[in-house]
Design a protein around this motif. Structure first.
Motif, PDB file in Angstrom:
ATOM      1  N   ASN A  84      47.140  19.118  38.759  1.00 12.85           N
ATOM      2  CA  ASN A  84      45.844  19.780  38.590  1.00 12.85           C
ATOM      3  C   ASN A  84      45.645  20.835  39.662  1.00 12.85           C
ATOM      4  O   ASN A  84      45.127  21.919  39.386  1.00 12.85           O
ATOM      5  CB  ASN A  84      44.701  18.764  38.612  1.00 12.85           C
ATOM      6  N   ASN A  85      46.064  20.534  40.882  1.00 15.54           N
ATOM      7  CA  ASN A  85      45.976  21.502  41.972  1.00 15.54           C
ATOM      8  C   ASN A  85      46.874  22.700  41.687  1.00 15.54           C
ATOM      9  O   ASN A  85      46.495  23.839  41.931  1.00 15.54           O
ATOM     10  CB  ASN A  85      46.368  20.839  43.293  1.00 15.54           C
ATOM     11  N   LEU A  86      48.044  22.433  41.125  1.00 21.46           N
ATOM     12  CA  LEU A  86      48.973  23.505  40.757  1.00 21.46           C
ATOM     13  C   LEU A  86      48.343  24.412  39.704  1.00 21.46           C
ATOM     14  O   LEU A  86      48.433  25.637  39.794  1.00 21.46           O
ATOM     15  CB  LEU A  86      50.280  22.909  40.235  1.00 21.46           C
ATOM     16  N   LYS A  87      47.658  23.820  38.728  1.00 25.15           N
ATOM     17  CA  LYS A  87      46.970  24.608  37.705  1.00 25.15           C
ATOM     18  C   LYS A  87      45.839  25.417  38.322  1.00 25.15           C
ATOM     19  O   LYS A  87      45.597  26.551  37.937  1.00 25.15           O
ATOM     20  CB  LYS A  87      46.423  23.707  36.603  1.00 25.15           C
ATOM     21  N   LEU A  88      45.123  24.827  39.296  1.00 24.98           N
ATOM     22  CA  LEU A  88      44.049  25.545  39.979  1.00 24.98           C
ATOM     23  C   LEU A  88      44.590  26.741  40.748  1.00 24.98           C
ATOM     24  O   LEU A  88      43.962  27.793  40.780  1.00 24.98           O
ATOM     25  CB  LEU A  88      43.312  24.627  40.949  1.00 24.98           C
ATOM     26  N   THR A  89      45.748  26.564  41.366  1.00 24.05           N
ATOM     27  CA  THR A  89      46.373  27.664  42.096  1.00 24.05           C
ATOM     28  C   THR A  89      46.654  28.809  41.143  1.00 24.05           C
ATOM     29  O   THR A  89      46.390  29.962  41.448  1.00 24.05           O
ATOM     30  CB  THR A  89      47.690  27.198  42.760  1.00 24.05           C
ATOM     31  N   LYS A  90      47.137  28.480  39.957  1.00 24.40           N
ATOM     32  CA  LYS A  90      47.389  29.496  38.937  1.00 24.40           C
ATOM     33  C   LYS A  90      46.074  30.138  38.515  1.00 24.40           C
ATOM     34  O   LYS A  90      45.982  31.348  38.372  1.00 24.40           O
ATOM     35  CB  LYS A  90      48.095  28.862  37.739  1.00 24.40           C
ATOM     36  N   THR A  91      45.022  29.327  38.338  1.00 19.35           N
ATOM     37  CA  THR A  91      43.712  29.836  37.955  1.00 19.35           C
ATOM     38  C   THR A  91      43.153  30.750  39.029  1.00 19.35           C
ATOM     39  O   THR A  91      42.547  31.764  38.736  1.00 19.35           O
ATOM     40  CB  THR A  91      42.731  28.665  37.685  1.00 19.35           C
ATOM     41  N   ASP A  92      43.363  30.400  40.307  1.00 18.78           N
ATOM     42  CA  ASP A  92      42.897  31.246  41.405  1.00 18.78           C
ATOM     43  C   ASP A  92      43.555  32.619  41.344  1.00 18.78           C
ATOM     44  O   ASP A  92      42.917  33.633  41.585  1.00 18.78           O
ATOM     45  CB  ASP A  92      43.191  30.603  42.762  1.00 18.78           C
ATOM     46  N   ASN A  93      44.837  32.659  41.014  1.00 17.04           N
ATOM     47  CA  ASN A  93      45.531  33.941  40.887  1.00 17.04           C
ATOM     48  C   ASN A  93      44.971  34.747  39.721  1.00 17.04           C
ATOM     49  O   ASN A  93      44.817  35.956  39.808  1.00 17.04           O
ATOM     50  CB  ASN A  93      47.037  33.726  40.701  1.00 17.04           C
ATOM     51  N   ILE A  94      44.660  34.058  38.626  1.00 16.74           N
ATOM     52  CA  ILE A  94      44.058  34.735  37.475  1.00 16.74           C
ATOM     53  C   ILE A  94      42.686  35.271  37.866  1.00 16.74           C
ATOM     54  O   ILE A  94      42.305  36.374  37.503  1.00 16.74           O
ATOM     55  CB  ILE A  94      43.944  33.764  36.272  1.00 16.74           C
ATOM     56  N   THR A  95      41.938  34.479  38.634  1.00 16.82           N
ATOM     57  CA  THR A  95      40.603  34.888  39.071  1.00 16.82           C
ATOM     58  C   THR A  95      40.645  36.196  39.829  1.00 16.82           C
ATOM     59  O   THR A  95      39.818  37.071  39.624  1.00 16.82           O
ATOM     60  CB  THR A  95      39.980  33.787  39.953  1.00 16.82           C
ATOM     61  N   LYS A  96      41.613  36.343  40.717  1.00 15.67           N
ATOM     62  CA  LYS A  96      41.739  37.571  41.482  1.00 15.67           C
ATOM     63  C   LYS A  96      41.963  38.761  40.558  1.00 15.67           C
ATOM     64  O   LYS A  96      41.443  39.845  40.787  1.00 15.67           O
ATOM     65  CB  LYS A  96      42.887  37.452  42.491  1.00 15.67           C
ATOM     66  N   ASN A  97      42.731  38.552  39.507  1.00 16.53           N
ATOM     67  CA  ASN A  97      43.036  39.632  38.570  1.00 16.53           C
ATOM     68  C   ASN A  97      41.852  39.996  37.683  1.00 16.53           C
ATOM     69  O   ASN A  97      41.750  41.124  37.221  1.00 16.53           O
ATOM     70  CB  ASN A  97      44.227  39.253  37.689  1.00 16.53           C
ATOM     71  N   ILE A  98      40.950  39.041  37.426  1.00 15.13           N
ATOM     72  CA  ILE A  98      39.837  39.331  36.511  1.00 15.13           C
ATOM     73  C   ILE A  98      38.496  39.409  37.224  1.00 15.13           C
ATOM     74  O   ILE A  98      37.469  39.509  36.578  1.00 15.13           O
ATOM     75  CB  ILE A  98      39.749  38.288  35.384  1.00 15.13           C
ATOM     76  N   SER A  99      38.483  39.376  38.544  1.00 18.00           N
ATOM     77  CA  SER A  99      37.207  39.320  39.255  1.00 18.00           C
ATOM     78  C   SER A  99      36.309  40.510  38.913  1.00 18.00           C
ATOM     79  O   SER A  99      35.100  40.365  38.817  1.00 18.00           O
ATOM     80  CB  SER A  99      37.422  39.231  40.765  1.00 18.00           C
ATOM     81  N   SER A 100      36.884  41.666  38.703  1.00 14.14           N
ATOM     82  CA  SER A 100      36.046  42.809  38.340  1.00 14.14           C
ATOM     83  C   SER A 100      35.461  42.632  36.940  1.00 14.14           C
ATOM     84  O   SER A 100      34.333  43.027  36.675  1.00 14.14           O
ATOM     85  CB  SER A 100      36.846  44.109  38.412  1.00 14.14           C
ATOM     86  N   THR A 101      36.199  42.005  36.038  1.00  7.90           N
ATOM     87  CA  THR A 101      35.717  41.757  34.687  1.00  7.90           C
ATOM     88  C   THR A 101      34.562  40.767  34.704  1.00  7.90           C
ATOM     89  O   THR A 101      33.590  40.924  33.981  1.00  7.90           O
ATOM     90  CB  THR A 101      36.851  41.198  33.795  1.00  7.90           C
ATOM     91  N   VAL A 102      34.653  39.748  35.540  1.00  5.97           N
ATOM     92  CA  VAL A 102      33.615  38.730  35.613  1.00  5.97           C
ATOM     93  C   VAL A 102      32.312  39.325  36.116  1.00  5.97           C
ATOM     94  O   VAL A 102      31.239  38.950  35.680  1.00  5.97           O
ATOM     95  CB  VAL A 102      34.066  37.567  36.533  1.00  5.97           C
TER      96      VAL A 102
END
Length: 167
Positions: A84-102
């Motif tokens: 689950n932590n590994l998936k969160l790490t992946k999600t954190d990377n996605i977050t950085k890429n979409i932060s402007s969209t959010v």
């Protein structure tokens, strides 16, 4: 993702917390095992990286019941917490890429078509943004790799009100 890439991603995880709040620390890789120490313990325990990779590769919704089919010994809960932590790490990377969209004002299309696999769902985008506001430790959602079970209490918060408070 192949096993070597999986192992490389595991190297970034130093601690993990289960959905019930149990903490695992001093996570490190040694050969084909991942070692960790349970909260309030001093002796390290091991999980086979091969078993962990097989579980990660074959299952989409990972929980302790499913982990029992893949992980030997009494380390299913830490295995699930690490994944689950590994998936969160992946999600954190996605977050950085979409932060402007959010940050943009969300638009709702009435006859929206199903999104392709490469795109992030609106639900995932919402929970990523909400976890950034509240903190990763205070939000559970299957969208960010932290599923809710019957022992968790949760309430829905309207994102608009949170944004207004944040301003």
């Amino acid at each position: 993702m192949n096993k070597d890439e999986f192992k490389q991603r595991l190297l970034s995880i130093k601690s993990a917390t289960s959905i019930t709040g149990k903490k695992y620390r001093s996570i490190q890789i040694s050969g084909d095992t991942i070692k960790f120490v349970r909260e309030n313990k001093s002796k390290s325990e091991n999980i086979s990286i091969s078993e962990l990779f097989e579980l990660f590769s074959n299952e989409t919704n990972i929980n302790i019941s499913i982990a029992k089919s893949y992980i030997s010994g009494r380390v299913q809960s830490p295995a699930v917490a690490i994944l689950n932590n590994l998936k969160l790490t992946k999600t954190d990377n996605i977050t950085k890429n979409i932060s402007s969209t959010v940050k943009e004002k969300p638009t709702i299309a009435p006859n929206r078509k199903k999104q392709s696999k490469g795109k992030i769902k609106d639900e995932t985008r919402f929970f990523i943004a909400l976890s950034e506001l509240l903190g990763k430790d205070y939000l559970l959602s299957k969208s960010i790799g932290k599923p809710i079970n019957s022992s968790n209490f949760f309430c829905l918060i309207i994102l608009r009100h949170i944004i207004l408070i944040k301003k």
